[in-house]
Design a protein around this motif. Structure first.
Motif, mmCIF file in Angstrom:
data_model
loop_
_atom_site.group_PDB
_atom_site.id
_atom_site.type_symbol
_atom_site.label_atom_id
_atom_site.label_comp_id
_atom_site.label_asym_id
_atom_site.label_seq_id
_atom_site.Cartn_x
_atom_site.Cartn_y
_atom_site.Cartn_z
ATOM 1 N N ASP A 51 0.084 -2.516 6.338
ATOM 2 C CA ASP A 51 0.106 -3.454 5.206
ATOM 3 C C ASP A 51 1.503 -4.052 5.014
ATOM 4 O OD1 ASP A 51 -2.559 -2.801 4.786
ATOM 5 O OD2 ASP A 51 -2.194 -1.684 2.931
ATOM 6 N N CYS A 52 2.529 -3.204 5.080
ATOM 7 C CA CYS A 52 3.911 -3.674 4.904
ATOM 8 C C CYS A 52 4.296 -4.673 5.986
ATOM 9 C CB CYS A 52 4.884 -2.498 4.947
ATOM 10 S SG CYS A 52 4.949 -1.542 3.437
ATOM 11 N N MET A 53 3.956 -4.363 7.233
ATOM 12 C CA MET A 53 4.342 -5.257 8.323
ATOM 13 C C MET A 53 3.600 -6.581 8.259
ATOM 14 S SD MET A 53 5.340 -3.092 11.658
ATOM 15 C CE MET A 53 4.409 -1.588 11.495
ATOM 16 N N VAL A 54 2.335 -6.559 7.868
ATOM 17 C CA VAL A 54 1.601 -7.810 7.702
ATOM 18 C C VAL A 54 2.244 -8.635 6.600
ATOM 19 C CG1 VAL A 54 -0.595 -8.814 6.943
ATOM 20 C CG2 VAL A 54 -0.599 -6.973 8.633
ATOM 21 N N ASP A 55 2.603 -7.978 5.515
ATOM 22 C CA ASP A 55 3.243 -8.680 4.407
ATOM 23 C C ASP A 55 4.582 -9.281 4.831
ATOM 24 O OD1 ASP A 55 3.333 -9.468 1.625
ATOM 25 O OD2 ASP A 55 4.865 -7.924 1.361
ATOM 26 N N LEU A 56 5.398 -8.511 5.548
ATOM 27 C CA LEU A 56 6.681 -9.022 6.031
ATOM 28 C C LEU A 56 6.465 -10.171 7.010
ATOM 29 C CD1 LEU A 56 8.652 -5.718 6.673
ATOM 30 C CD2 LEU A 56 9.173 -7.445 4.948
ATOM 31 N N GLY A 57 5.551 -9.983 7.933
ATOM 32 C CA GLY A 57 5.313 -10.986 8.966
ATOM 33 C C GLY A 57 4.726 -12.275 8.444
ATOM 34 N N ASP A 58 3.995 -12.193 7.355
ATOM 35 C CA ASP A 58 3.367 -13.383 6.790
ATOM 36 C C ASP A 58 4.402 -14.402 6.339
ATOM 37 O OD1 ASP A 58 1.158 -14.975 5.905
ATOM 38 O OD2 ASP A 58 1.507 -14.267 3.869
ATOM 39 N N ASP A 59 5.567 -13.932 5.950
ATOM 40 C CA ASP A 59 6.624 -14.826 5.473
ATOM 41 C C ASP A 59 7.507 -15.358 6.600
ATOM 42 O OD1 ASP A 59 5.783 -14.450 2.863
ATOM 43 O OD2 ASP A 59 7.118 -12.739 2.551
ATOM 44 N N TRP A 67 1.806 -10.154 16.266
ATOM 45 C CA TRP A 67 0.490 -10.110 15.627
ATOM 46 C C TRP A 67 -0.532 -9.385 16.486
ATOM 47 C CZ3 TRP A 67 0.552 -10.546 10.750
ATOM 48 C CH2 TRP A 67 1.536 -11.307 10.128
ATOM 49 N N GLN A 68 -0.411 -9.479 17.800
ATOM 50 C CA GLN A 68 -1.338 -8.749 18.674
ATOM 51 C C GLN A 68 -1.145 -7.245 18.532
ATOM 52 O OE1 GLN A 68 -0.338 -10.759 22.351
ATOM 53 N NE2 GLN A 68 -2.311 -11.826 22.349
ATOM 54 N N HIS A 69 0.094 -6.799 18.413
ATOM 55 C CA HIS A 69 0.338 -5.360 18.201
ATOM 56 C C HIS A 69 -0.301 -4.903 16.888
ATOM 57 C CE1 HIS A 69 2.803 -4.486 21.629
ATOM 58 N NE2 HIS A 69 3.687 -5.417 21.323
ATOM 59 N N LEU A 70 -0.135 -5.694 15.837
ATOM 60 C CA LEU A 70 -0.745 -5.323 14.555
ATOM 61 C C LEU A 70 -2.271 -5.358 14.640
ATOM 62 C CD1 LEU A 70 1.553 -7.005 11.895
ATOM 63 C CD2 LEU A 70 1.470 -4.610 12.590
ATOM 64 N N ASP A 71 -2.806 -6.338 15.343
ATOM 65 C CA ASP A 71 -4.249 -6.441 15.518
ATOM 66 C C ASP A 71 -4.796 -5.225 16.266
ATOM 67 O OD1 ASP A 71 -6.805 -7.955 15.450
ATOM 68 O OD2 ASP A 71 -6.503 -8.067 17.626
ATOM 69 N N ARG A 72 -4.106 -4.812 17.307
ATOM 70 C CA ARG A 72 -4.543 -3.621 18.069
ATOM 71 C C ARG A 72 -4.485 -2.377 17.187
ATOM 72 N NH1 ARG A 72 -0.954 -5.951 22.404
ATOM 73 N NH2 ARG A 72 -2.372 -7.288 23.568
ATOM 74 N N ALA A 73 -3.428 -2.260 16.386
ATOM 75 C CA ALA A 73 -3.329 -1.118 15.469
ATOM 76 C C ALA A 73 -4.495 -1.127 14.487
ATOM 77 C CB ALA A 73 -1.997 -1.138 14.728
ATOM 78 N N ALA A 74 -4.797 -2.301 13.936
ATOM 79 C CA ALA A 74 -5.913 -2.413 12.981
ATOM 80 C C ALA A 74 -7.238 -2.021 13.638
ATOM 81 C CB ALA A 74 -5.995 -3.835 12.433
ATOM 82 N N CYS A 75 -7.427 -2.443 14.869
ATOM 83 C CA CYS A 75 -8.654 -2.072 15.590
ATOM 84 C C CYS A 75 -8.721 -0.563 15.805
ATOM 85 C CB CYS A 75 -8.727 -2.799 16.934
ATOM 86 S SG CYS A 75 -9.073 -4.559 16.790
ATOM 87 N N GLU A 76 -7.609 0.020 16.247
ATOM 88 C CA GLU A 76 -7.566 1.476 16.482
ATOM 89 C C GLU A 76 -7.836 2.257 15.192
ATOM 90 O OE1 GLU A 76 -7.075 3.316 19.254
ATOM 91 O OE2 GLU A 76 -6.896 1.572 20.570
ATOM 92 N N HIS A 85 -11.680 1.801 4.307
ATOM 93 C CA HIS A 85 -10.404 1.096 4.406
ATOM 94 C C HIS A 85 -10.369 -0.169 3.564
ATOM 95 C CE1 HIS A 85 -8.874 3.744 7.456
ATOM 96 N NE2 HIS A 85 -9.937 3.550 8.206
ATOM 97 N N LYS A 86 -11.254 -0.254 2.602
ATOM 98 C CA LYS A 86 -11.358 -1.456 1.780
ATOM 99 C C LYS A 86 -10.021 -1.915 1.188
ATOM 100 C CE LYS A 86 -14.256 -3.629 -1.649
ATOM 101 N NZ LYS A 86 -15.411 -3.516 -2.494
ATOM 102 N N PRO A 87 -9.149 -1.023 0.739
ATOM 103 C CA PRO A 87 -7.870 -1.491 0.192
ATOM 104 C C PRO A 87 -7.018 -2.246 1.218
ATOM 105 C CG PRO A 87 -8.234 0.791 -0.394
ATOM 106 C CD PRO A 87 -9.307 0.416 0.583
ATOM 107 N N HIS A 88 -7.294 -2.060 2.504
ATOM 108 C CA HIS A 88 -6.488 -2.678 3.550
ATOM 109 C C HIS A 88 -7.148 -3.926 4.137
ATOM 110 C CE1 HIS A 88 -4.047 0.897 3.274
ATOM 111 N NE2 HIS A 88 -5.150 1.601 3.359
ATOM 112 N N LEU A 89 -8.303 -4.306 3.614
ATOM 113 C CA LEU A 89 -9.026 -5.448 4.167
ATOM 114 C C LEU A 89 -8.262 -6.757 4.011
ATOM 115 C CD1 LEU A 89 -12.761 -4.762 3.262
ATOM 116 C CD2 LEU A 89 -11.662 -4.629 5.503
ATOM 117 N N THR A 90 -7.549 -6.931 2.937
ATOM 118 C CA THR A 90 -6.786 -8.162 2.739
ATOM 119 C C THR A 90 -5.723 -8.298 3.823
ATOM 120 O OG1 THR A 90 -7.169 -8.096 0.365
ATOM 121 C CG2 THR A 90 -5.334 -9.451 1.127
ATOM 122 N N ALA A 91 -4.985 -7.234 4.089
ATOM 123 C CA ALA A 91 -3.967 -7.270 5.138
ATOM 124 C C ALA A 91 -4.619 -7.449 6.508
ATOM 125 C CB ALA A 91 -3.126 -5.998 5.111
ATOM 126 N N ALA A 92 -5.741 -6.783 6.746
ATOM 127 C CA ALA A 92 -6.432 -6.912 8.027
ATOM 128 C C ALA A 92 -6.923 -8.337 8.233
ATOM 129 C CB ALA A 92 -7.587 -5.915 8.113
#
Length: 118
Positions: A51-59, A67-76, A85-92
């Motif tokens: 969540d933190c990295m998505v938030d940082l990266g969004d700016d 983004w591919q690394h974060l996407d792979r992490a989200a998939c894993e 994981h509903k609280p993390h759906l916005t970041a995902a």
């Protein structure tokens, strides 16, 4: 109920590796506070680090690789599919949109030069 610590650690290794790889893209950027991300990673709070990295990266205008690394992490971590994981759906969701946008940016226009020809 038996707790298999080795299996749990193994299940964390892959997403942790993807998160660490994404974190490298934030290193050296000015005015970026990575302390919360590092703390979450150190305590195996992988969803919160994501969540933190998505938030940082969004700016920032970060590469497709970030983004591919974060996407792979989200998939894993099954952030896209598991209701728990509903609280993390916005970041995902934001991560998926950023992957798509970065992919589109990195694709050459039809008939235009390829990335290696720049």
């Amino acid at each position: 109920m038996t707790f298999d610590r080795a299996a749990l650690q193994t299940s964390w290794n892959q997403p942790h590796g993807h998160l660490d790889a994404a974190r490298v893209h934030l290193t050296g950027l000015p005015n970026i506070d990575r302390s919360a991300t590092l703390q979450f990673l150190e305590h195996d709070e992988l969803e919160l680090a994501f969540d933190c990295m998505v938030d940082l990266g969004d700016d920032l205008d970060l590469s497709l690789t970030f983004w591919q690394h974060l996407d792979r992490a989200a998939c894993e971590m099954r952030l896209y599919s598991e209701a728990r994981h509903k609280p993390h759906l916005t970041a995902a969701d934001l991560c998926r949109r950023q992957v798509a946008a970065a992919s589109e940016k990195e694709q050459p226009a039809p008939g235009g030069p390829t990335r290696s020809e720049h």
